[in-house]
Structure formats: structure tokens, C-alpha cells
Design a protein around this motif. Structure first.
Motif, mmCIF file in Angstrom:
data_model
loop_
_atom_site.group_PDB
_atom_site.id
_atom_site.type_symbol
_atom_site.label_atom_id
_atom_site.label_comp_id
_atom_site.label_asym_id
_atom_site.label_seq_id
_atom_site.Cartn_x
_atom_site.Cartn_y
_atom_site.Cartn_z
ATOM 1 N N VAL A 24 14.583 54.380 4.075
ATOM 2 C CA VAL A 24 13.549 53.666 3.333
ATOM 3 C C VAL A 24 13.878 52.171 3.420
ATOM 4 C CG1 VAL A 24 12.457 53.290 1.080
ATOM 5 C CG2 VAL A 24 13.177 55.588 1.728
ATOM 6 N N VAL A 25 12.868 51.335 3.664
ATOM 7 C CA VAL A 25 13.073 49.879 3.699
ATOM 8 C C VAL A 25 12.483 49.281 2.419
ATOM 9 C CG1 VAL A 25 12.791 47.764 5.039
ATOM 10 C CG2 VAL A 25 12.809 49.971 6.224
ATOM 11 N N ASN A 32 17.060 45.705 2.057
ATOM 12 C CA ASN A 32 17.510 46.030 3.428
ATOM 13 C C ASN A 32 16.415 45.707 4.447
ATOM 14 O OD1 ASN A 32 15.730 48.030 2.682
ATOM 15 N ND2 ASN A 32 16.965 49.737 3.454
ATOM 16 N N ASP A 33 15.733 44.575 4.219
ATOM 17 C CA ASP A 33 14.568 44.268 5.055
ATOM 18 C C ASP A 33 14.775 43.054 5.962
ATOM 19 O OD1 ASP A 33 14.625 42.442 2.992
ATOM 20 O OD2 ASP A 33 12.465 42.493 2.594
ATOM 21 N N ASN A 34 16.054 42.743 6.282
ATOM 22 C CA ASN A 34 16.261 41.596 7.169
ATOM 23 C C ASN A 34 16.876 42.019 8.510
ATOM 24 O OD1 ASN A 34 19.163 41.602 6.999
ATOM 25 N ND2 ASN A 34 18.964 40.706 4.953
ATOM 26 N N HIS A 55 19.988 45.329 12.806
ATOM 27 C CA HIS A 55 21.063 45.259 13.804
ATOM 28 C C HIS A 55 22.133 46.321 13.521
ATOM 29 C CE1 HIS A 55 23.923 43.536 16.619
ATOM 30 N NE2 HIS A 55 24.822 43.425 15.645
ATOM 31 N N GLU A 56 22.527 46.460 12.250
ATOM 32 C CA GLU A 56 23.564 47.437 11.880
ATOM 33 C C GLU A 56 23.052 48.876 12.050
ATOM 34 O OE1 GLU A 56 26.778 46.886 11.310
ATOM 35 O OE2 GLU A 56 26.355 44.771 11.723
ATOM 36 N N LEU A 57 21.768 49.081 11.756
ATOM 37 C CA LEU A 57 21.195 50.417 11.959
ATOM 38 C C LEU A 57 21.201 50.783 13.444
ATOM 39 C CD1 LEU A 57 19.759 53.000 11.037
ATOM 40 C CD2 LEU A 57 17.587 51.745 11.113
ATOM 41 N N LYS A 106 5.387 43.736 7.846
ATOM 42 C CA LYS A 106 6.094 42.923 8.835
ATOM 43 C C LYS A 106 7.539 43.421 9.007
ATOM 44 C CE LYS A 106 7.474 38.116 9.691
ATOM 45 N NZ LYS A 106 7.598 36.795 9.076
ATOM 46 N N SER A 107 8.212 43.731 7.897
ATOM 47 C CA SER A 107 9.596 44.233 7.957
ATOM 48 C C SER A 107 9.659 45.603 8.628
ATOM 49 C CB SER A 107 10.186 44.314 6.546
ATOM 50 O OG SER A 107 10.205 43.055 5.945
ATOM 51 N N ILE A 108 8.718 46.479 8.272
ATOM 52 C CA ILE A 108 8.673 47.813 8.882
ATOM 53 C C ILE A 108 8.442 47.681 10.391
ATOM 54 C CG2 ILE A 108 7.478 50.066 8.912
ATOM 55 C CD1 ILE A 108 8.851 49.591 6.236
#
Length: 346
Positions: free
Chosen positions: A264-265, A270-272, A277-279, A309-311
Motif C-alpha cells: 500500500v502506498v 512511503n510515496d517518494n 528504489h528500495e522496493l 502521481k505516486s502510484i
């Protein structure tokens, strides 16, 4: 427990056969009763019509069938069904049927409440009251299969252990329920249509891998950064991502089966780009796919759905790195039946 109160479904086929033999009856009676309990889903000894009245009365003297009861059923505008399931001791769990054009999925519970403490999940607020027995999990599946046939004109096609509770904290009973669901003596469903979802209990993921199951494993990840994951899933302190990574590598070595990461974002959590990158790094550990899940509000101001936009950023970066990604739209939100919303509000 007094023997007369024993739930007959706690007996194996061999135990049932032995019971009849020890009372001077044919062992085959055990097979007939077992068939009624697990293939035909009998709720009552009176339903066992190919067994004599005398034998049915004899069974009633010695046993009970602690069957669940759908206490309340709600239907969403999108066809999703949520069941409030009353257990034999008066406690309640919830299970959900999610229909699409091509399938009907049962989302079943494995605990009353939950052993873990995810901040964003309504079930975690209930705390764990007890584990469900294998037959109580099995009964949820049977009830949803009947509803799918009634409302969608087709049998149940898939099962996800994503309802109330942490399945790997009720390990033995979950495994036994899956054996009954997949057995030719039970519902005879393919294990490939079953997914067990965990929030991440490394020791139990390894134990599960040792059994080389044919069903799928999903992990509720939500952040690949320990400090962030600890804030939203405090138990991560006991089960850090390094231990989870090791368990997942072990899983893939033993089973050859890829894992699904549920993610989930949230806005401001956790939306940056660092999170993405870590995911991506985490996903390169073993073959996997990512389900980005829409957040479903539980009236906690700390958690808010991230922007489109984040998704889109997540989706773009994962695809760029050849990682399978699906963005899942929630269903059943109007009846609090979506992911993270099961909390026995009634």
C-alpha cells in the motif's frame, strides 16, 4: 472436555473408523460419516440420510458438529459479499467473497482478531482472542462457495488467506484446513488456486517452505526500509527485513515458487523515490510480482491514500526494472469489506 461434547470433525478418518469398530459397528460407517462432514458439508447428523436413524442417534450421544453460522451477510454495490460468521463459542469473524467477470475469490480469516499490530489495519485493534480451528476455516470456504453459486452462477475459483489474523501464527490449523480444502475427500480444490498471505514471520516462512507446498505465498510488505516498516508494522522490530529476505530466499530455493508482495502506498509515508528504489532492490532478491493495493480508510488521520502521481511512479519504476506489477482497485469498501477493514463493526 467431556467425550460427548467432542466435535466430530476433530477426528481423522482413521479415528472415526476406529470409533465405529470399537462400538461393534462396521469401520465403513466412519467413511460414510467422514464423507458427509467434509465432501458434503453436513451441518447436522440428521442430514446423513444414508445412515440409519439408530446410528445417527448414537452419533448425537457422543459428538457435536460445531458448525459456523453466517450471522449477517452484506452485499456491496459491486457484488462483493461480506459475512459476519458466528462461531460455536459466540465469537465472530468476517469473511468476504470478491467476484469479478472471470472468478470468485474467497477471502477467509484464520484468527479471531490478530496476533500482530499493523497500525493501518482495523483487525489489529481487536487483538488476538483465539485461533480458528481447521473446520472453522473450511466452513467459511463452503459458505462462500454456496453464495458464489447462488449469486454468480459459478463455483468458487480462488481462496486467499487475507482475512482477519496472521495465518502463519495459526500454522497447524491453516495447513490442516488447506489439506481438507484440496483433498479429494474434501472440496478437491487445486492448491494452485490458494494464496496464504503473511505479514512476515521468518521462522514460519521457512517451516512452510520445508513442506514444499503447492499453494502460493504473499507477503504484506508496504516498505522495504526497516525504520519505516517498524513505524507502520511495529512487530518488524522482532522480524526485521534481513531475516525476512533470508526466509524468502529459502522459500524460493525449496519451492521454486515466486512470491507476491502486497504494497500500500500512503501519502507522506512511503510515496517518494527512495521508497521505490528500495522496493526495486528488494524485488531483485527472488522472482516475484507486486500488487499495489488501494488504501482503505480505517478513520486514522495518519494514513491517507497516496496521489495517482505516486502510484504511477511506482508502476513505472517497477516495470522499467522488469518486475510484474498490478495496481489493485479495492472492492466492497461501502460495506467495510476491503483489505484492512475487517473489524467486526457490527
Amino acid at each position: 472436555m467431556d467425550f460427548k461434547q467432542k466435535d466430530i470433525r476433530s477426528l481423522s478418518l482413521e479415528e472415526l473408523r476406529s470409533f465405529f469398530k470399537s462400538h461393534g459397528e462396521s469401520a465403513f460407517r466412519g467413511n460414510q460419516v467422514y464423507d458427509w462432514l467434509w465432501k458434503k458439508g453436513a451441518h447436522d447428523f440428521e442430514d446423513m440420510t444414508n445412515i440409519s436413524l439408530k446410528t445417527r442417534d448414537f452419533l448425537k450421544e457422543h459428538f457435536v458438529i460445531n458448525h459456523i453460522r453466517v450471522d449477517k451477510m452484506q452485499r456491496s454495490t459491486d457484488g462483493t459479499i461480506k459475512n459476519a460468521v458466528k462461531l460455536h463459542d459466540g465469537l465472530t469473524v468476517e469473511s468476504v467473497m470478491i467476484p469479478t467477470d472471470t472468478r470468485s475469490t474467497a477471502c477467509v480469516s484464520s484468527q479471531v482478531g490478530c496476533s500482530l499490530n499493523c497500525e493501518f489495519c482495523a483487525t489489529a485493534r481487536l487483538k488476538r482472542m483465539r485461533n480458528l480451528n481447521p473446520d472453522e476455516i473450511f466452513d467459511q470456504v463452503v459458505a462462500i462457495d454456496q453464495q458464489s453459486r447462488l449469486y454468480n452462477n459459478r463455483p468458487l475459483s480462488n481462496i486467499v488467506f487475507m482475512g482477519m489474523g496472521e495465518p502463519l501464527m495459526n500454522y497447524n490449523n491453516v495447513i490442516k484446513s488447506i489439506e481438507k480444502i484440496t483433498s479429494p475427500d474434501g472440496l478437491n480444490m487445486s492448491p494452485k488456486r490458494i494464496t496464504v498471505s503473511t505479514s512476515g514471520v521468518p521462522k514460519m516462512i521457512k517451516k512452510l517452505a520445508d513442506e514444499e507446498p503447492k499453494f502460493h505465498l504473499a507477503l504484506s510488505l508496504h516498505s522495504a526500509i526497516d525504520e519505516k516498516r517498524e513505524k507502520i508494522m511495529p512487530f518488524n522490530k522482532q522480524f526485521p527485513l534481513t531475516d525476512i529476505k533470508e526466509a524468502l530466499k529459502y522459500w524460493y530455493e525449496k519451492t521454486g515458487s515466486r512470491v507476491t508482495y502486497e504494497y500500500v502506498v500512503w501519502k507522506g509515508i512511503n510515496d517518494n523515490e527512495e521508497d521505490v528504489h528500495e522496493l526495486v532492490k528488494f524485488c531483485k532478491l527472488i522472482p516475484c510480482k507486486v500488487n499495489i493495493i488501494e488504501y482503505n480508510s480505517i478513520d486514522d488521520p495518519r494514513f491517507e491514500q497516496a496521489s495517482k502521481k505516486s502510484i504511477d511512479m511506482y508502476e513505472r519504476q517497477l516495470e522499467k526494472n522488469n518486475i510484474i506489477v498490478n495496481v489493485r482497485r479495492s472492492r466492497g469498501k461501502d460495506i467495510d469489506a476491503a483489505c484492512g477493514q475487517l473489524a467486526n463493526k457490527e
